[in-house]
Design a protein around this motif. Structure first.
Motif, short mmCIF file in Angstrom:
data_model
loop_
_atom_site.label_atom_id
_atom_site.label_comp_id
_atom_site.label_asym_id
_atom_site.label_seq_id
_atom_site.Cartn_x
_atom_site.Cartn_y
_atom_site.Cartn_z
N ASP A 151 0.92 3.81 -3.13
CA ASP A 151 0.55 5.20 -2.86
C ASP A 151 1.65 6.16 -3.31
O ASP A 151 1.39 7.23 -3.87
N LYS A 167 0.84 -1.21 0.00
CA LYS A 167 0.00 0.00 0.00
C LYS A 167 0.87 1.26 0.00
O LYS A 167 0.61 2.21 -0.75
N ARG A 168 1.91 1.26 0.82
CA ARG A 168 2.82 2.42 0.84
C ARG A 168 3.50 2.59 -0.51
O ARG A 168 3.63 3.71 -1.04
N GLU A 199 1.53 9.10 -6.12
CA GLU A 199 1.95 10.48 -5.83
C GLU A 199 2.94 10.99 -6.88
O GLU A 199 2.92 12.17 -7.22
N ARG A 259 -5.90 1.20 -5.97
CA ARG A 259 -4.48 1.54 -6.07
C ARG A 259 -3.81 0.93 -7.30
O ARG A 259 -2.69 1.30 -7.64
#
Length: 460
Positions: A120, A116-117, A124, A171
């Motif tokens: 994300d 997830k990090r 970005e 995502r």
């Protein structure tokens, strides 16, 4: 290195006027979890078949393992910046099944949070994601119960796909269920060159059937949990040709491509297995239950194609073929023949053979070379001239296929960076980015700088 003054002069750029120069054509780079992540014992990750295979003496060159690899698990933030700074549209990565799911099927939140990090941060930086769910790192506890020879593994894969798509919904731009089922089935179960190291023709065809069944079973949960994401599969394909001109030799080339290509594509796109496959391998027909082929041939949003080289074959004098060495051809560090025309030939052939062929992404294409960092007047440099030529010629081949009507929508270079090359350990370097495994220093090779320049010029 001296950069070209414009995109047209860039030695790796597609031809002028190519559809690959359009803004909607997707350019990306690709990696796989076991090849780059390392951290095999971190945060509850379970052992995989590749951990076991690497620990088996004689299986991997110099006894090397993926225990550290590129240490991407700890360096992911700077690696994402590296990806984004190249200017690519998309990044193809794989999710490590042993990292995100406990043996009892419960989610491993620490592993899921890592992805997830990562996703994300990619978002970005404006980079889309294609996530491959299975790039060969089967949890060892499933192999202990038969692995892909056990039909139950297909259902466990569907559970895994359900979990990942629920957790990562929104995502991921595209899911590829499997990477190269031919390699998983044939190299893993047919000749033993890859994990889990079994060697039996009957095992190979049964493992393939369960792999493809797993793919088909995963399509429904992927659609339900993340409906905006595309769904597809990635197949490696091979071009076969012959030096001879006899009918037997031409038949050998046909059988080579049937075994390497249609063994996967025909059940996916026509809902049947090529019967000549079982003439080639008598007595290896898999156990297929009613409804399996309908499940396997569910609709696809895209097909990923991985292409690296051509093989030359001749008749074995019986019902099959043998591979022979073609003299005086360009080869890579892997010993593979560089033959861009083969990619065009295959794409055009698939377009003809499969009227329902979905949009294609070239999900892997690249080459290994013995790349070295040298210190020059402007700092460290890796001159990989053969890779630059390799890429440009393959871009031109894809452009010709598009002009002939093949719907190719994107291209991912293999690989982002040098990494653990399976049974060859760390000797073979496929990356656009050089990795010093002792220091984990990343150095952009000349091909990466040229690719970065092309993408910047394309975006204007």
């Amino acid at each position: 290195m001296n950069m070209p003054p414009n995109a047209a002069a860039n030695p790796i750029a597609p031809p002028a006027g190519s559809a690959m120069n359009r803004r909607d054509f997707v350019w990306g780079v690709a990696t796989a979890s076991y090849q780059i992540e390392g951290a095999i014992d971190a945060d509850g990750r379970l052992p995989s078949i590749w951990d076991t295979f690497c620990a088996t003496p004689g299986k991997v060159l110099r006894g090397e393992t993926g225990a550290l690899a590129c240490d991407h698990y700890h360096r992911w933030e700077s690696d994402v910046d590296l990806i984004a700074d190249l200017g690519v549209d998309a990044y193809r990565l794989s999710i490590a099944w042993p990292r995100v799911m406990h043996a009892d099927g419960r989610p491993n939140q620490a592993g899921l949070d890592f992805y997830k990090r990562l996703l994300d941060r990619l978002a970005e930086r404006g980079v889309k994601c294609m996530a491959t769910l299975y790039h060969w790192d089967l949890p060892q506890h499933l192999e202990d119960r038969g692995g892909w020879l056990n039909r139950d593994t297909a259902y466990r894969f569907a559970d895994y796909a359900d979990l990942v798509s629920r957790e990562l919904s929104g995502r991921v731009n595209a899911y590829a269920t499997l990477n190269e089922p031919w390699c998983s089935a044939f190299l893993g179960y047919g000749n033993g060159h890859h994990a889990p190291g079994l060697a039996n023709g009957r095992y190979a065809t049964q493992a393939m059937h369960h792999l493809l069944l797993a793919h088909g079973l995963a399509l429904a949960p992927l659609a339900a949990n993340d409906p905006q994401a595309q769904r597809g599969i990635v197949a490696n394909v091979g071009r076969g040709s012959t030096l001879g001109d006899s009918a037997a030799d031409h038949e050998a080339a046909r059988l080579f491509e049937l075994q390497h290509n249609d063994w996967v594509l025909q059940p996916l796109l026509k809902g049947s297995y090529p019967q000549d496959l079982f003439k080639l391998w008598p007595g290896t027909e898999p156990l297929v239950l009613d409804g399996d082929l309908a499940t396997i041939s569910g609709p696809l949003d895209f097909l990923g194609i991985n292409y690296y080289f051509r093989s030359t074959v001749q008749s074995d004098g019986a019902h099959g073929y043998t591979e022979v060495t073609r003299p005086d051809v360009e080869r890579t560090q892997m010993g593979w023949e560089v033959y861009p025309q083969g990619l065009e030939d295959l794409l055009r052939g698939f377009h003809t053979s499969y009227p329902n062929l979905p949009p294609i992404y070239i999900t892997e294409n690249g080459m290994s070379s013995d790349d070295r960092v040298v210190n020059g007047p402007n700092g460290p440099r890796v001159d990989d001239a053969q890779r630059q030529s390799f890429l440009q010629r393959h871009f031109a081949a894809i452009s010709r296929a598009i002009d002939a009507g093949v719907d190719v929508r994107g291209y991912y270079i293999w690989s982002l960076m040098d990494n653990f090359e399976w049974a060859f350990g760390y000797e073979r370097r496929f990356g656009l980015v050089h990795v010093d495994y002792a220091t984990q220093q990343r150095t952009l090779k000349d091909s990466a700088l040229l690719f970065q320049h092309y993408l910047a010029q394309r975006k204007g």
